[in-house]
Design a protein around this motif. Sequence first.
Motif, PDB file in Angstrom:
ATOM      1  N   LYS A  11      -8.561  13.310  13.807  1.00 21.72           N
ATOM      2  CA  LYS A  11      -8.728  12.045  14.548  1.00 21.72           C
ATOM      3  C   LYS A  11      -9.862  12.273  15.532  1.00 21.72           C
ATOM      4  N   ARG A  13     -12.886  11.890  17.956  1.00 21.36           N
ATOM      5  CA  ARG A  13     -13.399  11.010  19.021  1.00 21.36           C
ATOM      6  C   ARG A  13     -14.790  11.489  19.405  1.00 21.36           C
ATOM      7  N   LYS A  39      -8.771  12.429  19.238  1.00 20.05           N
ATOM      8  CA  LYS A  39      -8.556  11.126  19.879  1.00 20.05           C
ATOM      9  C   LYS A  39      -7.589  11.208  21.059  1.00 20.05           C
ATOM     10  N   ASP A  40      -6.483  11.907  20.889  1.00 21.28           N
ATOM     11  CA  ASP A  40      -5.454  11.962  21.924  1.00 21.28           C
ATOM     12  C   ASP A  40      -5.593  13.171  22.847  1.00 21.28           C
ATOM     13  N   HIS A 173     -13.363   7.728  16.170  1.00 26.28           N
ATOM     14  CA  HIS A 173     -13.147   6.867  17.325  1.00 26.28           C
ATOM     15  C   HIS A 173     -14.292   7.014  18.323  1.00 26.28           C
TER      16      HIS A 173
END
Length: 191
Positions: A11, A13, A39-40, A173
């Motif tokens: 994911k 970013r 992302k997180d 992202h």
Amino acid sequence: MAQKLILPINKMRVTAGYKNANYRKDFGYTHYGVDVTDKDRKDKRVWGSGNGEVTHAGWHPSGGNVVVVVYKECEAKNGKWYDIAMRYYHLDSINVKVGQKITKDTVIGNYGNTGSSSGAHLHIEVDHDIKYPNYTPQTSKSNSVLKSGTDSTLNPVDVLWCKASAPDKQSVHNAGYNTVTVNDLDYKVTK
């Protein structure tokens, strides 16, 4: 048959783009790669992008913990095939060693805040010069892990693919910084 190199973070970013003009304005030098996190900001694992071999691994004053991997016969977005050297900077830890064969399921290490870094992230460079895979235009400091070199880099968005299917389920992202453009997020999707 060519392989499609996939993103090193599932994911991903994007915090700074390739040769971004705002990056140069803000920091005073050209950015020859992309800066990314997850992302997180919870899963710091950095994965191999395909079938490759580790050519360099260790400490560099500005790159921090660095790993260099050569991937052969890689399909680019334009349909051409390239042999690719990928350089991974600022790792918190390194889980591979020189000469090791890796796959997309190999954890290279965890991204971190080592070397000249202002926060935990992964700097990725893609280069088509595999004769000198550890030569980079990003630094003027040379040691056995990274050496100062001329620019033969490629935009990662042109040679890395976003593998949306299981088990990877990758996505891209935008961090929302002025150092990221729409083009920096334009990774082609593969199964």
